[in-house]
Design a protein around this motif. Structure first.
Motif, PDB file in Angstrom:
ATOM      1  N   GLU A  98       0.827  -1.207   0.000  1.00  0.00           N
ATOM      2  CA  GLU A  98       0.000   0.000   0.000  1.00  0.00           C
ATOM      3  C   GLU A  98       0.859   1.254   0.000  1.00  0.00           C
ATOM      4  O   GLU A  98       0.555   2.234  -0.700  1.00  0.00           O
ATOM      5  CB  GLU A  98      -0.940  -0.013   1.208  1.00  0.00           C
ATOM      6  CG  GLU A  98      -1.975  -1.136   1.169  1.00  0.00           C
ATOM      7  CD  GLU A  98      -2.726  -1.288   2.480  1.00  0.00           C
ATOM      8  OE1 GLU A  98      -2.517  -0.435   3.366  1.00  0.00           O
ATOM      9  OE2 GLU A  98      -3.508  -2.244   2.605  1.00  0.00           O
ATOM     10  N   GLU A  99       1.950   1.234   0.769  1.00  0.00           N
ATOM     11  CA  GLU A  99       2.865   2.377   0.803  1.00  0.00           C
ATOM     12  C   GLU A  99       3.519   2.584  -0.564  1.00  0.00           C
ATOM     13  O   GLU A  99       3.636   3.711  -1.045  1.00  0.00           O
ATOM     14  CB  GLU A  99       3.951   2.148   1.860  1.00  0.00           C
ATOM     15  CG  GLU A  99       3.445   2.182   3.294  1.00  0.00           C
ATOM     16  CD  GLU A  99       4.499   1.679   4.267  1.00  0.00           C
ATOM     17  OE1 GLU A  99       5.648   1.450   3.844  1.00  0.00           O
ATOM     18  OE2 GLU A  99       4.169   1.510   5.460  1.00  0.00           O
ATOM     19  N   PHE A 100       3.939   1.484  -1.171  1.00  0.00           N
ATOM     20  CA  PHE A 100       4.560   1.556  -2.493  1.00  0.00           C
ATOM     21  C   PHE A 100       3.558   2.082  -3.516  1.00  0.00           C
ATOM     22  O   PHE A 100       3.878   2.955  -4.339  1.00  0.00           O
ATOM     23  CB  PHE A 100       5.052   0.162  -2.895  1.00  0.00           C
ATOM     24  CG  PHE A 100       5.630   0.091  -4.280  1.00  0.00           C
ATOM     25  CD1 PHE A 100       6.940   0.474  -4.527  1.00  0.00           C
ATOM     26  CD2 PHE A 100       4.855  -0.363  -5.338  1.00  0.00           C
ATOM     27  CE1 PHE A 100       7.471   0.407  -5.804  1.00  0.00           C
ATOM     28  CE2 PHE A 100       5.375  -0.429  -6.622  1.00  0.00           C
ATOM     29  CZ  PHE A 100       6.689  -0.046  -6.859  1.00  0.00           C
ATOM     30  N   THR A 147       1.355   8.977  -6.745  1.00  0.00           N
ATOM     31  CA  THR A 147       1.828  10.360  -6.797  1.00  0.00           C
ATOM     32  C   THR A 147       2.627  10.596  -8.075  1.00  0.00           C
ATOM     33  O   THR A 147       2.448  11.605  -8.761  1.00  0.00           O
ATOM     34  CB  THR A 147       2.703  10.673  -5.566  1.00  0.00           C
ATOM     35  OG1 THR A 147       1.925  10.486  -4.378  1.00  0.00           O
ATOM     36  CG2 THR A 147       3.217  12.111  -5.613  1.00  0.00           C
ATOM     37  N   HIS A 148       3.506   9.666  -8.395  1.00  0.00           N
ATOM     38  CA  HIS A 148       4.314   9.776  -9.614  1.00  0.00           C
ATOM     39  C   HIS A 148       3.408   9.729 -10.849  1.00  0.00           C
ATOM     40  O   HIS A 148       3.582  10.512 -11.789  1.00  0.00           O
ATOM     41  CB  HIS A 148       5.336   8.644  -9.672  1.00  0.00           C
ATOM     42  CG  HIS A 148       6.162   8.646 -10.921  1.00  0.00           C
ATOM     43  ND1 HIS A 148       7.356   9.330 -11.017  1.00  0.00           N
ATOM     44  CD2 HIS A 148       5.956   8.068 -12.141  1.00  0.00           C
ATOM     45  CE1 HIS A 148       7.852   9.168 -12.235  1.00  0.00           C
ATOM     46  NE2 HIS A 148       7.024   8.404 -12.937  1.00  0.00           N
ATOM     47  N   CYS A 167       5.700  -7.070  -7.407  1.00  0.00           N
ATOM     48  CA  CYS A 167       6.299  -6.771  -6.110  1.00  0.00           C
ATOM     49  C   CYS A 167       6.583  -8.062  -5.340  1.00  0.00           C
ATOM     50  O   CYS A 167       5.779  -8.994  -5.349  1.00  0.00           O
ATOM     51  CB  CYS A 167       5.375  -5.877  -5.288  1.00  0.00           C
ATOM     52  SG  CYS A 167       5.078  -4.257  -6.023  1.00  0.00           S
ATOM     53  N   TYR A 168       7.725  -8.075  -4.687  1.00  0.00           N
ATOM     54  CA  TYR A 168       8.125  -9.196  -3.850  1.00  0.00           C
ATOM     55  C   TYR A 168       8.331  -8.684  -2.422  1.00  0.00           C
ATOM     56  O   TYR A 168       8.905  -7.618  -2.220  1.00  0.00           O
ATOM     57  CB  TYR A 168       9.434  -9.809  -4.354  1.00  0.00           C
ATOM     58  CG  TYR A 168       9.341 -10.470  -5.713  1.00  0.00           C
ATOM     59  CD1 TYR A 168       9.105 -11.837  -5.840  1.00  0.00           C
ATOM     60  CD2 TYR A 168       9.495  -9.725  -6.882  1.00  0.00           C
ATOM     61  CE1 TYR A 168       9.021 -12.445  -7.088  1.00  0.00           C
ATOM     62  CE2 TYR A 168       9.415 -10.324  -8.133  1.00  0.00           C
ATOM     63  CZ  TYR A 168       9.181 -11.680  -8.227  1.00  0.00           C
ATOM     64  OH  TYR A 168       9.097 -12.278  -9.459  1.00  0.00           O
ATOM     65  N   GLY A 169       7.883  -9.469  -1.457  1.00  0.00           N
ATOM     66  CA  GLY A 169       7.972  -9.029  -0.065  1.00  0.00           C
ATOM     67  C   GLY A 169       9.080  -9.680   0.727  1.00  0.00           C
ATOM     68  O   GLY A 169       9.084  -9.601   1.959  1.00  0.00           O
ATOM     69  N   PRO A 203      11.585  -2.215   3.244  1.00  0.00           N
ATOM     70  CA  PRO A 203      12.393  -0.999   3.329  1.00  0.00           C
ATOM     71  C   PRO A 203      13.894  -1.244   3.470  1.00  0.00           C
ATOM     72  O   PRO A 203      14.689  -0.530   2.876  1.00  0.00           O
ATOM     73  CB  PRO A 203      11.832  -0.306   4.574  1.00  0.00           C
ATOM     74  CG  PRO A 203      10.436  -0.808   4.696  1.00  0.00           C
ATOM     75  CD  PRO A 203      10.487  -2.229   4.225  1.00  0.00           C
ATOM     76  N   ASN A 204      14.299  -2.240   4.243  1.00  0.00           N
ATOM     77  CA  ASN A 204      15.727  -2.441   4.505  1.00  0.00           C
ATOM     78  C   ASN A 204      16.288  -3.680   3.811  1.00  0.00           C
ATOM     79  O   ASN A 204      17.316  -4.221   4.243  1.00  0.00           O
ATOM     80  CB  ASN A 204      15.975  -2.541   6.021  1.00  0.00           C
ATOM     81  CG  ASN A 204      15.616  -1.250   6.733  1.00  0.00           C
ATOM     82  OD1 ASN A 204      15.983  -0.171   6.290  1.00  0.00           O
ATOM     83  ND2 ASN A 204      14.887  -1.353   7.835  1.00  0.00           N
ATOM     84  N   VAL A 205      15.651  -4.126   2.742  1.00  0.00           N
ATOM     85  CA  VAL A 205      16.145  -5.302   2.040  1.00  0.00           C
ATOM     86  C   VAL A 205      17.508  -4.994   1.416  1.00  0.00           C
ATOM     87  O   VAL A 205      17.762  -3.871   0.962  1.00  0.00           O
ATOM     88  CB  VAL A 205      15.143  -5.747   0.947  1.00  0.00           C
ATOM     89  CG1 VAL A 205      15.057  -4.736  -0.191  1.00  0.00           C
ATOM     90  CG2 VAL A 205      15.488  -7.121   0.420  1.00  0.00           C
TER      91      VAL A 205
END
Length: 233
Positions: free
Chosen positions: A72-74, A80-81, A119-121, A183-185
């Motif tokens: 959802e954040e992504f 926006t873009h 997307c991959y989590g 975020p920290n991948v």
């Protein structure tokens, strides 16, 4: 003893917090800095990052895979873009055609054509063996094989091209990207693979010349067509 008796409860609490920081927080900050330095040095040399590069002093932190909120954040940032560049987003982006189902997460439609985004989590350290097709996740002191994002993009592009082939959108260029949304991948991917972490993806989206091309694609019409294709699937 006189020293302690003259201290207030607030002073004692502050000392306790400082002690906590020294014992638990400071070592983690030092460890994080070692990991970042290790990654920076490998990237500077153009060398792939390997599991054995994380020495005991720079041992990876325990982490976990993504949760739905990170998608959802992504998506919110991508919206926006898209709005800024007069693009449309089709979400979800999974279509079915000729008995095959695409794992595409979302589709970005613009005058350049369309971009399939999967997307991959997976968290931790994601990497691939040089010259091999296998991809791996190194997380929580365990290494396991994960889906090959490059192969997936090839299959997704082929399916989308087949879907568009006999429509008025047959000339629309189809591009693909894979994004690891944690975020920290730590991502070790070939530079020409179109496999990104979240930050790298948006940097690419903002700078790649292909997105500036005006191929006269009817953006809304194509987005509506794809949205219907997703519903049919």
């Amino acid at each position: 003893m006189d020293f302690l008796s003259n201290m207030t409860n607030k002073d004692i609490m502050l000392i306790g917090l400082l002690a906590f920081a020294c014992v638990l927080i400071l070592p983690n900050l030092i460890r994080r800095r070692r990991i970042q330095k290790q990654i920076f040095e490998k990237k500077k040399k153009g060398e792939p990052i390997r599991p054995e590069d994380f020495t005991p002093g720079a041992k990876l932190f325990y982490t976990h895979n993504a949760n739905p909120s990170e998608i959802e954040e992504f998506l919110a940032k991508l919206k926006t873009h898209a709005f800024k560049h007069e693009m449309k987003i089709v979400f979800p982006g999974s279509i079915s055609f000729q008995g095959k189902k695409s794992p595409t997460t979302m589709i970005l439609v613009g005058r350049f054509g369309l971009l399939l985004i999967r997307c991959y989590g997976f968290g931790g350290h994601i990497y691939t063996e040089h010259g091999k097709s296998d991809w791996y996740q190194n997380m929580n002191e365990a290494i396991k094989e994960i889906p090959n994002p490059v192969r997936s993009m090839q299959e997704e592009k082929a399916l989308m091209s087949d879907l568009l082939k006999k429509t008025e959108f047959a000339r629309a260029a189809v591009f693909c990207a894979s994004v690891f949304t944690r975020p920290n991948v730590i991502l070790s991917a070939p530079t020409d693979s179109n496999v990104y972490d979240r930050r790298g993806f948006f940097e690419w989206l903002e700078s790649a010349p292909l997105f500036e091309k005006d191929a006269q694609i009817p953006v809304k019409k194509l987005a509506d067509f794809l949205a219907e294709a997703v519903k049919r699937g």
